[in-house]
Design a protein around this motif. Structure first.
Motif, PDB file in Angstrom:
ATOM      1  N   ILE A 243       0.844  -1.210   0.000  1.00 27.81           N
ATOM      2  CA  ILE A 243       0.000   0.000   0.000  1.00 27.81           C
ATOM      3  C   ILE A 243       0.877   1.258   0.000  1.00 27.81           C
ATOM      4  CG2 ILE A 243      -1.857   1.258   1.164  1.00 27.81           C
ATOM      5  CD1 ILE A 243      -2.766  -1.334   2.417  1.00 27.81           C
ATOM      6  N   PHE A 244       1.969   1.201   0.749  1.00 27.48           N
ATOM      7  CA  PHE A 244       2.876   2.351   0.864  1.00 27.48           C
ATOM      8  C   PHE A 244       3.442   2.759  -0.509  1.00 27.48           C
ATOM      9  CE2 PHE A 244       7.238   3.978   1.760  1.00 27.48           C
ATOM     10  CZ  PHE A 244       6.871   5.140   2.422  1.00 27.48           C
ATOM     11  N   MET A 245       3.863   1.771  -1.289  1.00 22.05           N
ATOM     12  CA  MET A 245       4.447   2.048  -2.604  1.00 22.05           C
ATOM     13  C   MET A 245       3.380   2.342  -3.668  1.00 22.05           C
ATOM     14  SD  MET A 245       7.656   2.019  -2.229  1.00 22.05           S
ATOM     15  CE  MET A 245       8.266   2.013  -3.888  1.00 22.05           C
ATOM     16  N   TRP A 246       2.177   1.859  -3.407  1.00 16.91           N
ATOM     17  CA  TRP A 246       1.069   2.070  -4.352  1.00 16.91           C
ATOM     18  C   TRP A 246       0.499   3.483  -4.251  1.00 16.91           C
ATOM     19  CZ3 TRP A 246      -3.843   3.165  -2.390  1.00 16.91           C
ATOM     20  CH2 TRP A 246      -4.888   3.195  -3.313  1.00 16.91           C
ATOM     21  N   THR A 247       0.525   4.054  -3.053  1.00 15.66           N
ATOM     22  CA  THR A 247      -0.114   5.360  -2.819  1.00 15.66           C
ATOM     23  C   THR A 247       0.409   6.474  -3.729  1.00 15.66           C
ATOM     24  OG1 THR A 247      -0.477   4.694  -0.529  1.00 15.66           O
ATOM     25  CG2 THR A 247      -0.817   7.008  -1.032  1.00 15.66           C
ATOM     26  N   PRO A 248       1.750   6.672  -3.872  1.00 15.67           N
ATOM     27  CA  PRO A 248       2.213   7.791  -4.709  1.00 15.67           C
ATOM     28  C   PRO A 248       1.731   7.731  -6.165  1.00 15.67           C
ATOM     29  CG  PRO A 248       3.991   7.014  -3.300  1.00 15.67           C
ATOM     30  CD  PRO A 248       2.885   6.036  -3.170  1.00 15.67           C
ATOM     31  N   PRO A 249       1.926   6.617  -6.905  1.00 17.52           N
ATOM     32  CA  PRO A 249       1.416   6.645  -8.286  1.00 17.52           C
ATOM     33  C   PRO A 249      -0.099   6.810  -8.365  1.00 17.52           C
ATOM     34  CG  PRO A 249       2.259   4.447  -7.748  1.00 17.52           C
ATOM     35  CD  PRO A 249       2.644   5.355  -6.626  1.00 17.52           C
ATOM     36  N   HIS A 250      -0.808   6.227  -7.394  1.00 13.80           N
ATOM     37  CA  HIS A 250      -2.269   6.349  -7.351  1.00 13.80           C
ATOM     38  C   HIS A 250      -2.672   7.822  -7.185  1.00 13.80           C
ATOM     39  CE1 HIS A 250      -6.338   5.949  -5.673  1.00 13.80           C
ATOM     40  NE2 HIS A 250      -5.909   6.618  -4.612  1.00 13.80           N
ATOM     41  N   PHE A 251      -2.051   8.488  -6.236  1.00 17.24           N
ATOM     42  CA  PHE A 251      -2.432   9.856  -5.919  1.00 17.24           C
ATOM     43  C   PHE A 251      -1.937  10.850  -6.969  1.00 17.24           C
ATOM     44  CE2 PHE A 251      -3.041  13.618  -3.279  1.00 17.24           C
ATOM     45  CZ  PHE A 251      -4.247  13.315  -2.699  1.00 17.24           C
ATOM     46  N   TRP A 252      -0.729  10.630  -7.493  1.00 14.22           N
ATOM     47  CA  TRP A 252      -0.194  11.552  -8.501  1.00 14.22           C
ATOM     48  C   TRP A 252      -0.974  11.463  -9.805  1.00 14.22           C
ATOM     49  CZ3 TRP A 252       5.378   9.996  -6.816  1.00 14.22           C
ATOM     50  CH2 TRP A 252       5.779  10.815  -5.761  1.00 14.22           C
ATOM     51  N   ALA A 253      -1.513  10.278 -10.127  1.00 15.95           N
ATOM     52  CA  ALA A 253      -2.364  10.156 -11.314  1.00 15.95           C
ATOM     53  C   ALA A 253      -3.595  11.051 -11.143  1.00 15.95           C
ATOM     54  CB  ALA A 253      -2.777   8.701 -11.533  1.00 15.95           C
ATOM     55  N   LEU A 254      -4.141  11.076  -9.907  1.00 12.12           N
ATOM     56  CA  LEU A 254      -5.282  11.943  -9.590  1.00 12.12           C
ATOM     57  C   LEU A 254      -4.889  13.414  -9.719  1.00 12.12           C
ATOM     58  CD1 LEU A 254      -8.235  12.129  -8.146  1.00 12.12           C
ATOM     59  CD2 LEU A 254      -6.921  12.450  -6.079  1.00 12.12           C
ATOM     60  N   CYS A 255      -3.696  13.747  -9.192  1.00  8.08           N
ATOM     61  CA  CYS A 255      -3.223  15.143  -9.233  1.00  8.08           C
ATOM     62  C   CYS A 255      -3.097  15.654 -10.664  1.00  8.08           C
ATOM     63  CB  CYS A 255      -1.863  15.273  -8.557  1.00  8.08           C
ATOM     64  SG  CYS A 255      -1.969  15.134  -6.788  1.00  8.08           S
ATOM     65  N   LEU A 256      -2.743  14.771 -11.588  1.00  6.70           N
ATOM     66  CA  LEU A 256      -2.543  15.205 -12.969  1.00  6.70           C
ATOM     67  C   LEU A 256      -3.839  15.719 -13.601  1.00  6.70           C
ATOM     68  CD1 LEU A 256      -0.076  12.535 -14.442  1.00  6.70           C
ATOM     69  CD2 LEU A 256       0.376  14.960 -14.133  1.00  6.70           C
ATOM     70  N   PHE A 257      -4.960  15.086 -13.243  1.00  5.14           N
ATOM     71  CA  PHE A 257      -6.203  15.579 -13.859  1.00  5.14           C
ATOM     72  C   PHE A 257      -7.059  16.448 -12.933  1.00  5.14           C
ATOM     73  CE2 PHE A 257      -7.294  11.167 -12.606  1.00  5.14           C
ATOM     74  CZ  PHE A 257      -8.471  11.357 -11.907  1.00  5.14           C
ATOM     75  N   MET A 258      -6.732  16.511 -11.629  1.00  7.08           N
ATOM     76  CA  MET A 258      -7.413  17.474 -10.729  1.00  7.08           C
ATOM     77  C   MET A 258      -6.566  18.746 -10.739  1.00  7.08           C
ATOM     78  SD  MET A 258     -10.167  16.076  -9.462  1.00  7.08           S
ATOM     79  CE  MET A 258     -10.594  16.866  -7.927  1.00  7.08           C
ATOM     80  N   LYS A 259      -6.400  19.327 -11.883  1.00  4.55           N
ATOM     81  CA  LYS A 259      -5.371  20.338 -12.134  1.00  4.55           C
ATOM     82  C   LYS A 259      -5.187  21.441 -11.077  1.00  4.55           C
ATOM     83  CE  LYS A 259      -3.739  21.681 -15.985  1.00  4.55           C
ATOM     84  NZ  LYS A 259      -3.637  22.308 -17.312  1.00  4.55           N
ATOM     85  N   SER A 260      -6.085  22.395 -11.047  1.00  2.00           N
ATOM     86  CA  SER A 260      -5.795  23.625 -10.305  1.00  2.00           C
ATOM     87  C   SER A 260      -6.069  23.561  -8.811  1.00  2.00           C
ATOM     88  CB  SER A 260      -6.591  24.769 -10.911  1.00  2.00           C
ATOM     89  OG  SER A 260      -7.954  24.429 -10.912  1.00  2.00           O
ATOM     90  N   ASP A 261      -6.753  22.486  -8.360  1.00  2.00           N
ATOM     91  CA  ASP A 261      -7.193  22.415  -6.970  1.00  2.00           C
ATOM     92  C   ASP A 261      -6.073  22.655  -5.952  1.00  2.00           C
ATOM     93  OD1 ASP A 261      -9.864  22.299  -6.817  1.00  2.00           O
ATOM     94  OD2 ASP A 261      -9.967  20.269  -5.995  1.00  2.00           O
ATOM     95  N   TYR A 262      -5.033  21.842  -6.023  1.00  2.00           N
ATOM     96  CA  TYR A 262      -3.958  21.929  -5.028  1.00  2.00           C
ATOM     97  C   TYR A 262      -3.160  23.225  -5.173  1.00  2.00           C
ATOM     98  CZ  TYR A 262      -5.002  17.148  -3.815  1.00  2.00           C
ATOM     99  OH  TYR A 262      -5.658  16.024  -3.388  1.00  2.00           O
ATOM    100  N   GLU A 263      -3.035  23.673  -6.420  1.00  2.00           N
ATOM    101  CA  GLU A 263      -2.307  24.911  -6.684  1.00  2.00           C
ATOM    102  C   GLU A 263      -3.021  26.084  -5.997  1.00  2.00           C
ATOM    103  OE1 GLU A 263      -1.495  24.973 -10.780  1.00  2.00           O
ATOM    104  OE2 GLU A 263      -0.077  26.639 -10.655  1.00  2.00           O
ATOM    105  N   ASN A 264      -4.336  26.137  -6.168  1.00  2.00           N
ATOM    106  CA  ASN A 264      -5.119  27.219  -5.561  1.00  2.00           C
ATOM    107  C   ASN A 264      -5.027  27.199  -4.044  1.00  2.00           C
ATOM    108  OD1 ASN A 264      -5.899  27.869  -8.124  1.00  2.00           O
ATOM    109  ND2 ASN A 264      -7.888  26.864  -7.995  1.00  2.00           N
ATOM    110  N   ALA A 265      -4.957  25.977  -3.476  1.00  2.00           N
ATOM    111  CA  ALA A 265      -4.927  25.846  -2.016  1.00  2.00           C
ATOM    112  C   ALA A 265      -3.517  26.032  -1.452  1.00  2.00           C
ATOM    113  CB  ALA A 265      -5.475  24.481  -1.620  1.00  2.00           C
ATOM    114  N   GLY A 266      -2.517  26.108  -2.330  1.00  2.00           N
ATOM    115  CA  GLY A 266      -1.139  26.305  -1.870  1.00  2.00           C
ATOM    116  C   GLY A 266      -0.521  25.061  -1.265  1.00  2.00           C
TER     117      GLY A 266
END
Lengths: 54, 315
Positions: free
Chosen positions: B185-208
């Protein structure tokens, strides 16, 4: 805004209280069940300090 | 939660009596379902049997502990949850529950779940649960999340503990098998979450929030996804040769890792122009596949342990 008997707030509060009541009842049942399992376990023994007094 | 705070004008900022469902939403039920599933697999895959009532109670307390850490996370992150589209509807930003209530709720359930797990099973399992809550709330939410783009890598450990706790409930300890389930699970989390980050574009950027996509760019994120997927594959397949693995698990692991590697390769080969053109189709597909990937591996472990009494399954 008058808070009549049928106000949505009452329904929400009733739902929350009912939910909490059911959770607490479930918790009591679970602790009871766990206690029964633990005391009927073959490994269970009364601690010696209590056992000596009986 | 006082009557005096009833406000009929602004639905967004209204603080009223929250319903039962609002408190349940604080526990992040979707995350909790993953916690329940992986903890259950950890418990059932262990070589020691547990009485069903004790097993049920233990899984419930692990789920409550996981949910409590979710409530504390929502309390701490209320400010950024108000900004991000994905989290705007959570009970605190939606004005249904105050931050103080969420904190009290999370703390109470955290303490209760750890004490009850210790009483139901053993101190190793309870200690691991307490550490998981601490790790998710203090190490991840309070410290890493807003400080380093590696937040999700280290923070992912919090989500990786449940199968280890389930295993500890049954055995009273930690072993190679439970560490492997954790690592999966530990090694699976980063690719899983970064794939989400790629298409949830501006959300995290706006939140800083310093997500990898924001600090190092999308090209670097694509490379990171590929590297982590390559590192994950031998761990996932290697688990097949331990006591929790077997031919069924090996077949599932080989198939899912081949698909996941192919997906990560496809993500790596693309650039933003291609991704924008088809609205991040590949990234969304790999994200969906990542969910199936984890579910598949743990279901295979469960199948191995379920079939073992019939002489089918293990090596």
């Amino acid at each position: 805004m008058a808070l009549s008997r049928q106000h949505e707030l009452h329904k929400r509060r009733f739902g929350r209280n009912l939910g909490l009541g059911l959770v607490l009842a479930g918790f009591v049942a679970l602790v009871f069940g766990m206690t029964i399992v633990k005391v009927t376990n073959e490994d269970f023994s009364v601690p010696s300090s209590q056992g000596a007094g009986n | 939660m006082s009557d005096a705070s009833i406000n009929t004008t602004g639905a967004q900022t209204q603080i009223g009596d929250a319903g039962f469902g609002d408190y349940f939403a604080l526990l992040k039920p979707r995350v909790m379902s993953l916690v329940v599933f992986t903890a259950l697999v950890g418990l059932l895959a262990a070589p020691v049997g547990v009485h069903p009532v004790i097993g049920f109670a233990a899984i419930l307390f692990i789920a409550v502990g996981g949910g409590a850490s979710g409530a504390l996370n929502m309390w701490w992150d209320a400010d950024i949850d108000r900004i991000m589209k994905r989290t705007k509807g959570r009970p605190i930003p939606a004005g249904k529950i105050t931050e103080g209530e969420a904190f009290a709720f999370g703390m109470t359930l955290s303490v209760m779940s750890v004490i009850m797990l210790a009483l139901a099973s053993n101190f190793v399992a309870a200690g691991l649960l307490a550490f998981t809550i601490f790790f998710y709330v203090v190490i991840y939410s309070m410290w890493l999340k807003r400080w380093t783009p590696q937040n999700i890598v280290i923070g992912g450990a919090a989500g990786a503990f449940p199968p280890m706790i389930g295993w500890a409930v049954a055995t009273g300890g930690i072993s190679v098998e439970s560490v492997l389930m954790f690592t999966l699970i530990f090694m699976w989390t980063p690719p899983h979450f970064w794939a989400l980050c790629l298409f949830m574009k501006s959300d995290y950027e706006n939140a800083g929030v310093p997500m990898l996509t924001v600090t190092h760019g999308r090209r670097a994120t694509r490379t990171h996804i590929l590297v982590y997927t390559i590192l994950l594959a031998p761990i996932a397949v290697g688990t097949a040769f331990t006591s929790i693995g077997g031919p069924i698990y090996l077949a599932v692991a080989l198939l899912l890792n081949a698909l996941f590697l192919k997906g990560a390769w496809d993500i790596w080969r693309r650039d933003e122009v291609q991704a924008e053109a088809d609205k991040y189709r590949t990234e969304k597909k790999v994200f969906a596949l990542s969910l199936f990937y984890l579910f598949g591996h743990f279901t295979a472990i469960l199948a191995q342990s379920a079939l073992a009494p019939f002489g089918i399954g293990g090596w």
